[in-house]
Design an enzyme around this catalytic site. Sequence first.
Site, mmCIF file in Angstrom:
data_model
loop_
_atom_site.group_PDB
_atom_site.id
_atom_site.type_symbol
_atom_site.label_atom_id
_atom_site.label_comp_id
_atom_site.label_asym_id
_atom_site.label_seq_id
_atom_site.Cartn_x
_atom_site.Cartn_y
_atom_site.Cartn_z
ATOM 1 N N LEU A 225 0.820 -1.217 0.000
ATOM 2 C CA LEU A 225 0.000 0.000 0.000
ATOM 3 C C LEU A 225 0.849 1.260 0.000
ATOM 4 O O LEU A 225 0.412 2.318 -0.444
ATOM 5 C CB LEU A 225 -0.903 0.016 1.238
ATOM 6 C CG LEU A 225 -1.909 -1.140 1.354
ATOM 7 C CD1 LEU A 225 -2.609 -1.090 2.697
ATOM 8 C CD2 LEU A 225 -2.921 -1.076 0.223
ATOM 9 N N GLY A 228 7.914 3.389 3.010
ATOM 10 C CA GLY A 228 8.469 4.377 3.920
ATOM 11 C C GLY A 228 9.981 4.378 3.902
ATOM 12 O O GLY A 228 10.604 3.884 2.962
ATOM 13 N N PHE A 230 12.082 2.734 5.792
ATOM 14 C CA PHE A 230 12.762 1.484 6.127
ATOM 15 C C PHE A 230 12.145 0.258 5.472
ATOM 16 O O PHE A 230 12.571 -0.860 5.719
ATOM 17 C CB PHE A 230 12.749 1.277 7.646
ATOM 18 C CG PHE A 230 13.374 2.410 8.404
ATOM 19 C CD1 PHE A 230 14.696 2.768 8.196
ATOM 20 C CD2 PHE A 230 12.631 3.145 9.304
ATOM 21 C CE1 PHE A 230 15.252 3.819 8.877
ATOM 22 C CE2 PHE A 230 13.192 4.195 9.997
ATOM 23 C CZ PHE A 230 14.518 4.539 9.780
ATOM 24 N N GLY A 231 11.100 0.436 4.686
ATOM 25 C CA GLY A 231 10.461 -0.720 4.082
ATOM 26 C C GLY A 231 9.069 -0.381 3.602
ATOM 27 O O GLY A 231 8.741 0.778 3.373
ATOM 28 N N VAL A 233 4.609 -1.065 3.510
ATOM 29 C CA VAL A 233 3.388 -1.394 4.253
ATOM 30 C C VAL A 233 2.488 -2.174 3.312
ATOM 31 O O VAL A 233 2.198 -1.703 2.216
ATOM 32 C CB VAL A 233 2.664 -0.122 4.743
ATOM 33 C CG1 VAL A 233 1.374 -0.502 5.469
ATOM 34 C CG2 VAL A 233 3.554 0.712 5.640
ATOM 35 N N ASP A 342 6.040 15.252 12.593
ATOM 36 C CA ASP A 342 6.085 14.900 11.164
ATOM 37 C C ASP A 342 4.713 15.034 10.515
ATOM 38 O O ASP A 342 4.303 14.188 9.720
ATOM 39 C CB ASP A 342 6.633 13.481 10.978
ATOM 40 C CG ASP A 342 7.222 13.273 9.576
ATOM 41 O OD1 ASP A 342 7.475 14.287 8.888
ATOM 42 O OD2 ASP A 342 7.431 12.117 9.187
#
Length: 844
Positions: A225, A228, A230-231, A233, A342
């Site tokens: 979906l 980010g 680090f990887g 979702v 953020d």
Amino acid sequence: MDLLGQLDGAQSKGKSKDAELAKAMFEGTKEYRKKLKMPDLNEYSEKIKEEVDDESFFTFFDDEIGRFYFLRFLQDVHPVHGNFMLQVGRYVNSVHEKRVIAQDCIDTFVLAVTEIWGGEDPESILEAYDAGTKVVPKPGKKSARQNAKNNKLTEAKRIVDEAVAKLAKSTAPDLLEDMFIALRDDLDTYWSAFKKSKYLDLYARARTMESISVSDDDFHQFRVLGVGGFGAVNAAVKKDTGLMIAIKRMDKKLIKHKNRYKSCYTEANALQALSSRFVCGLHYCFQSKDEVCLVLDLLHGGTLSYLLHQKKKVSERYTCFFTACIIMAYEALHSKGFVYRDMKPANVLIKDNGYCVLIDFGLAAKMDTALKGKCGTRGYWAPEMVKGDQYLFSGDWWSLGVTLVELMTGKKPFKKKFQKYKHTDDKVKLCKGGALEDVIEERNIEAKLGKAQEEENDGRDSNDEETDEEDEEEEAKKNKRRSSVRVIGGFDKVVESTVETEAALELMEKAIAENAMLSPFAASNTALEGGMSRLLKLFSVVSFEPEVEMIMPGEFATFFMIVLEGTLIEDDVKHGPGSLLGFEGLFKDNYHREKKVVGGLMGGTIGIMLYTDMGRATAFDFELFGEMSKVIAKLHGGEEEATLGQLKASVDEFGDLDEHKEASHPEERFIAAQKHTQKAIVNEEKAKALSNSKQRDQKIYLTQEVWAKKELLSRECVKFINGLLTRNVNDRLGCGPNNFSKIKEHDFFESTMTIDWDKLEEGNMSAPYIPKKEVNAKEEAKMKTFNTAGMKKLTKEDQEKWNTWDWASKEYFQNEMASYLYEQWGQNESKKGKAGGGGGGGGG
């Protein structure tokens, strides 16, 4: 397949993945389910039973799983009463067919009240239950319930009328609440009997599951979906309960590479501490060998940045409601001592009911002391961050103001360059200009939390799913070739390994296995002992990005390479692991490249050897040079002896080494000199760029005005944004004492649309925007990918840093289990043919 065919195939595959996910989200997950295995009764469940014995009925009834099993007991004792209340519980916990279930309850409520309040008292019902007989009415005497029947029926008809009106608008969580309350009287009378029943054992057994950890095997994975820092979702379904969730996967190597252990734990800790419908819920934390994972609420409405991308501008009415939700999220966060840091459209996700929640808490901080330094994403930084002042919660309110401007105008107000707005009659000022020397820091800040802890984290590479248009434009202007191979001078490439030796050996071993010609260098070959390790002393091992240009026609040839991972494409011909490319210059004087070589779609890793390093090989490893020469000679073609002779002459010319000098060839001397001075040059350039960047940022965030067209914003909205985009923290809206009370009373939440804050908090306020029932996310094929091949391998010590990661939320587990139990009950009742009967139990 041609390129257009590949694209059509990718689009078809993408649509298929979207259809699969949409079907699971909106029609059910039956095809992915496996039977839930309840554990046996054990010591833990016995302890739970002991705890229940000391609890009050009302405490137990607040427990979602406890309530279900109590109502199952009630169904045995008084079928009509138990059936109806279970049906209401099913409505509250269901995902699908809520309207059908609600209508069934509305249709049968008056009948249920008639029977419950026209019958005997609970004491008489229990006596008959214990005796295994039917309740026998006492002649000539009305029960206390029967005396209250008429009043209860009048109340029931009023409740039904209100529920019908509510159902016409939505399936709100509180739709059947009045029915539930009306039938809750006297339930505590059954408490002692319940504690002696089998249902207490069933409850204790179900509760033991909250201590069971989860793993990848417990989930069926759907499409990605979002991506980010680090990887990725991805959507998933939990196989035993059928719960649809999102799994945020963070690569341990990437976390180690960026040293971001703290932010991962901060995110998990913040989500564990929060319980709010305006913050994305955390269900479980688990890990695998390579990843740490957060199991989160699956919210199909997409991010605000996705909505903005679709609509170009978001209406003030929609924005007002989203803002109210964000304020509720802030209140939950700030009250627990967390600052978000953020806020941006990409970090706000829309639920199926139109409410929105905050996601991605990797840059959140627990306010043990004041904070100092930039944090968040460029464009959303608060002025006090850029100036270097100390701050508490103030930055969250500024970035909210920036987000609102972006949503309603479709443009980011603060970019990488200072913007001058034209002041015309059709525009209105949203942010006043300022001066670099203005005092903007919050007063007496150290007295509140102590001296600041300094932190610099601009977040520009983290968590933002959307492409930065500024970066895109800048890249197009520069027209740079992106490569892990650095270009120095006009005629050669100097390389330094970017892959750790252990990882490089592993990749080299796999590549050698793919090409029989490279077998002399295999670890198993005793004729050339340690050939692979010796080969790596000459090769520089670097990773490359997708579609990067490695070789261009017309370039002077100075190196050749071996593909270790991924693919390189040479004029549409793919070369996989074990392939050697670029050696033609060893056979021709002053050779310039003829073919273009680019990285494949997934990136990868290569080993590079300069022609001059071939010369070095003759000096310190003649045996290795001989074996490599044979491989290159075979690839080049022609008679082996003549080809080897030609290769040796070429290498001698490249590598005429002097015993007392590290580099004697002109090209080698250039390389040595460049390597010696490169660090100093880079450091000087970095310092200069940092200084220029700091001055530029201060000019933008401390002095720039922001204007927008009047037609886009109401007067109250402009006033609200003015308050948020006030540079002096002491005057900024949202800061100071009683801040949440004051901000909720702002005219913006009365004029644009009336926000009922109590209803909003309960989830009973209708949202103006409801997302479409589809997968509201960017195409999976357009999302970035990660290449960790060149990063350090994970050690035992690295894995130990995640020892406390695995975790399950008691609250979310109870909700998940309750939903499963009510769903199973509804299905069983339907099978028994009781749907819609006597307050019944089916309805779907």
